[in-house]
Design an enzyme around this catalytic site. Sequence first.
Site, PDB file in Angstrom:
ATOM      1  N   ASP A   1     -24.184  15.879 -25.857  1.00  0.00           N
ATOM      2  CA  ASP A   1     -22.658  16.472 -26.163  1.00  0.00           C
ATOM      3  C   ASP A   1     -22.213  15.531 -25.457  1.00  0.00           C
ATOM      4  O   ASP A   1     -21.059  15.567 -24.583  1.00  0.00           O
ATOM      5  CB  ASP A   1     -22.307  17.572 -25.299  1.00  0.00           C
ATOM      6  CG  ASP A   1     -23.350  17.347 -24.133  1.00  0.00           C
ATOM      7  OD1 ASP A   1     -23.569  16.866 -23.559  1.00  0.00           O
ATOM      8  OD2 ASP A   1     -22.849  18.338 -23.808  1.00  0.00           O
TER       9      ASP A   1
ATOM     10  N   HIS B   1       3.996   7.329   5.557  1.00  0.00           N
ATOM     11  CA  HIS B   1       2.987   7.509   5.761  1.00  0.00           C
ATOM     12  C   HIS B   1       2.223   7.042   6.489  1.00  0.00           C
ATOM     13  O   HIS B   1       1.533   7.365   8.041  1.00  0.00           O
ATOM     14  CB  HIS B   1       2.535   8.405   4.710  1.00  0.00           C
ATOM     15  CG  HIS B   1       1.245   6.774   4.152  1.00  0.00           C
ATOM     16  ND1 HIS B   1       1.739   6.114   3.051  1.00  0.00           N
ATOM     17  CD2 HIS B   1      -0.363   6.473   3.835  1.00  0.00           C
ATOM     18  CE1 HIS B   1       0.400   5.675   2.835  1.00  0.00           C
ATOM     19  NE2 HIS B   1      -0.560   5.860   3.901  1.00  0.00           N
TER      20      HIS B   1
ATOM     21  N   HIS C   1       0.557  -1.518  -0.212  1.00  0.00           N
ATOM     22  CA  HIS C   1       0.354   0.168  -0.032  1.00  0.00           C
ATOM     23  C   HIS C   1       1.352   1.543  -0.067  1.00  0.00           C
ATOM     24  O   HIS C   1       0.763   2.210  -0.902  1.00  0.00           O
ATOM     25  CB  HIS C   1      -1.200  -0.142   0.717  1.00  0.00           C
ATOM     26  CG  HIS C   1      -1.330   1.162   1.620  1.00  0.00           C
ATOM     27  ND1 HIS C   1      -2.445   1.681   0.106  1.00  0.00           N
ATOM     28  CD2 HIS C   1      -1.614   2.407   3.196  1.00  0.00           C
ATOM     29  CE1 HIS C   1      -3.053   3.004   1.003  1.00  0.00           C
ATOM     30  NE2 HIS C   1      -2.597   3.365   2.045  1.00  0.00           N
TER      31      HIS C   1
ATOM     32  N   ASP D   1      -3.186   8.895  -0.721  1.00  0.00           N
ATOM     33  CA  ASP D   1      -3.781   7.543  -0.234  1.00  0.00           C
ATOM     34  C   ASP D   1      -4.855   7.806  -0.500  1.00  0.00           C
ATOM     35  O   ASP D   1      -5.339   5.603  -0.573  1.00  0.00           O
ATOM     36  CB  ASP D   1      -3.387   8.137   1.365  1.00  0.00           C
ATOM     37  CG  ASP D   1      -3.750   6.608   2.457  1.00  0.00           C
ATOM     38  OD1 ASP D   1      -3.757   5.710   2.164  1.00  0.00           O
ATOM     39  OD2 ASP D   1      -4.006   7.352   3.292  1.00  0.00           O
TER      40      ASP D   1
ATOM     41  N   GLU E   1       1.253   5.604  12.510  1.00  0.00           N
ATOM     42  CA  GLU E   1      -0.389   5.557  13.067  1.00  0.00           C
ATOM     43  C   GLU E   1      -0.217   3.512  13.319  1.00  0.00           C
ATOM     44  O   GLU E   1      -0.961   3.336  14.150  1.00  0.00           O
ATOM     45  CB  GLU E   1      -1.056   5.609  11.532  1.00  0.00           C
ATOM     46  CG  GLU E   1      -2.406   5.267  11.563  1.00  0.00           C
ATOM     47  CD  GLU E   1      -3.336   6.421  12.873  1.00  0.00           C
ATOM     48  OE1 GLU E   1      -3.102   7.507  13.273  1.00  0.00           O
ATOM     49  OE2 GLU E   1      -4.405   5.932  12.940  1.00  0.00           O
ATOM     50  N   ASP E   2      -0.026   2.718  12.562  1.00  0.00           N
ATOM     51  CA  ASP E   2      -0.590   2.015  12.739  1.00  0.00           C
ATOM     52  C   ASP E   2       1.028   0.603  13.117  1.00  0.00           C
ATOM     53  O   ASP E   2       0.841  -0.342  13.346  1.00  0.00           O
ATOM     54  CB  ASP E   2      -0.788   1.039  11.663  1.00  0.00           C
ATOM     55  CG  ASP E   2      -1.494   1.643  10.700  1.00  0.00           C
ATOM     56  OD1 ASP E   2      -2.429   2.058  12.218  1.00  0.00           O
ATOM     57  OD2 ASP E   2      -1.836   1.327   9.399  1.00  0.00           O
TER      58      ASP E   2
HETATM   59 MN    MN Z   1      -2.957   4.653   3.802  1.00  0.00          MN
END
Ligand code: MN
Length: 744
Positions: free
Chosen positions: A278, A90, A65, A156, A94-95
Amino acid sequence: MSELPPLSSSDEYARIIKQSYRRLLRSLPKPMSEEDCRAIRNALDLAAEAHRGQTRKTGEPYILHPIAVAQICVEEIGLGPTAVVCALLHDVVEDTAVTLDVIRERFGERVAMIVDGLTKLDKSMLNPSFRQAENLARVMRAMLVDVRVVLIKMADRLHNMRTIKGMSHDAQIRIAAETEAIYTPLAHRLGLYNIKTEFQDTFLKIVRPDEYREIADKLAQTKRSREQYIRDFIRPIDEALQKNTKGLKYRILGRPKSIYSIWSKMRKKEVAFEDIYDLFAIRIILDVPFEEEGLSCWLVYAIVTSIYQNIPSRQKDWITTPKANGYESLHTSVIGPGGKYVEVQIRTERMNEIAERGYAAHWKYKGLKLLHRNENVFDRWFNKIREVLENSEAANANQIMADFEDMMPEEEVYVLTPKGEIRFLKEGATALDFAFDIHSDIGCSCRAIRVNGSIVPFSYVLKNGDQVSVETDKSCRPSADWLRFVKTSKAKNRIRAFLKKERFKTAAEGLEILERKMRRLFDCSAEEHADALAKWYGFEERLEFLVAIALDQVNLARLKEFRLEDGLLKPAEPSPKIDSTYALDERPIERSNKPSDVIINNEPGNYYAYTLATCCNPIPSDDIFAYITSKEGVKIHRVTCANAPYLFANYSYRILPAHWGNTAKSNFVATIAITGIDDGPGIIQRISDHISGKGINIRSFSISSEDGYFQGRVALIVANEHQLQQVIKDLKQLKFIASVWRVE
Ligand code: MN
């Protein structure tokens, strides 16, 4: 660039990473400095180590990812090495166990700051108690710290949207709704045209799958004939360009309209797919030096319109005056063979790059002298945002939202001040909007407005290039009528706020009058009895009652019908008119007949006092969700309900998953990807035996192997998501399999 050393470990995990990483390196602009190379490599190593063992909902290794996000940053947004480092890192803070300090130490202050911004943004997005307006304000603040925070977040989000199939249905809707509310307008405003279009199409696919499918199918059916039409349309243009321009370098593209834009046109104009006139569009992109851009574009315009009949009302010159997001291009529509409308866009390669990649490309060309036209468009916008945010502490969330909406319109109009300064307003804005846009004081004391020298009504709709001047007078005051003359939320809010303030002033006068009367009649203060009296006189609110007193619309002589007992006012006679709010409350609550086969939050529906929403009338087999209303219990909505995106975006904490209790879903086809070690013949046999052993049918199977490593795709027929996850889990148990994940 020289080949980089292999990853520190030579395990299976490293093999999976290597391929994506190589692709990322190939896409980076060359040459790259030694230092950048090293930083990217270090970021990959750190991220790979930190995310080791983690998988995404789709089953693929997590590290793929951040690599994919970095790839998008480079290829689709045009960002450089620093952004790549940040994109790779990134999700690390956080993880995983890695801290921001570690990142600061190894990659420096700037990278740490951007990663921190991204982490904070993630946290606030995950918190369902934050409303859309607050989330948007957070995104804006992050953008002012460093635009790259938002650009990487955009990448992301794009990758998450591309792999959204692995998520639960509710999560899909929530993410799609949030994207539509926050990231799509931002992508538009930052000039990321392709990303915006992809956000919109994916939104539609998730929220309105049937309508999406219908349009996609029709486009596919008509593809060949449309392509033939475009070829026939282009041919004479191509010939004329070659004949009449000496060696002009150009390319012509047929351009399919996005599914979302067709869908919104069908809705806006209430027409069928077949009636959209169109569907056809082409783009002529010129490769000319900067100084020759304007002349070349207009030359091509002249050639095109000498071949096909031009429709003047559709001509838009975004070259002389670019859009507020920096977009430059020359547009018109002409009548092609068979009377069909064809939109023609003429622009240069530079303009095209800015049109597709927006902010980053704009930055790249910043040094060019673009007359006065295109300079600092983003700086100006950022300053406006800064202004809104600085005022935001005093304002409420809706106000901020409204201000941001004005700043991110779909289309805008530009007008000039008497000094020749350009101001952008949203399309449809009026002369009075302009006055409020300059300053709310100027709006509030506006006496007359001149456009190109002549006095116009306040409701005059501004046109591109209008020169507007405002005459003010201190004695002028907004009235409620003015609300009908304005389009922008800024003007609306300022007028409302003014009227409200006026109303409070009037109410204060009313209270004074009442006070004098009460003192004289009962020798008590008005304050504590005002509510009761308002009700007795038949007003819903105390404020309205007091305003009415000030305007002499209340018969205060009737106060004599009261007497004061133990500090309470008692009417001698019943209320002069029936209070409608009371009458309503006495009415028995109507109970609708509800079917009891809805399961809410995995519990039988009759645990909740639920009803079926009347806005979308769900029926069994519809995809549904439960929404806890503030006053009317639980409502069941269809996932495709027009209100659903709004509810998900603003009140996700009130939403419970729901489904029909006794309607079996039919089977569907899901494709999984498998990688692993090719340890001898019979792999296909072993995998398929394993799957069919669980009673699941295989629809197709493909496998390729190289150097003892294989990759395969298997299409399965499964009854539900659960069964699919079970298969994925089971396969992962097999020793020779490295990874399994679901693909689209
Ligand atoms: Mn992410």
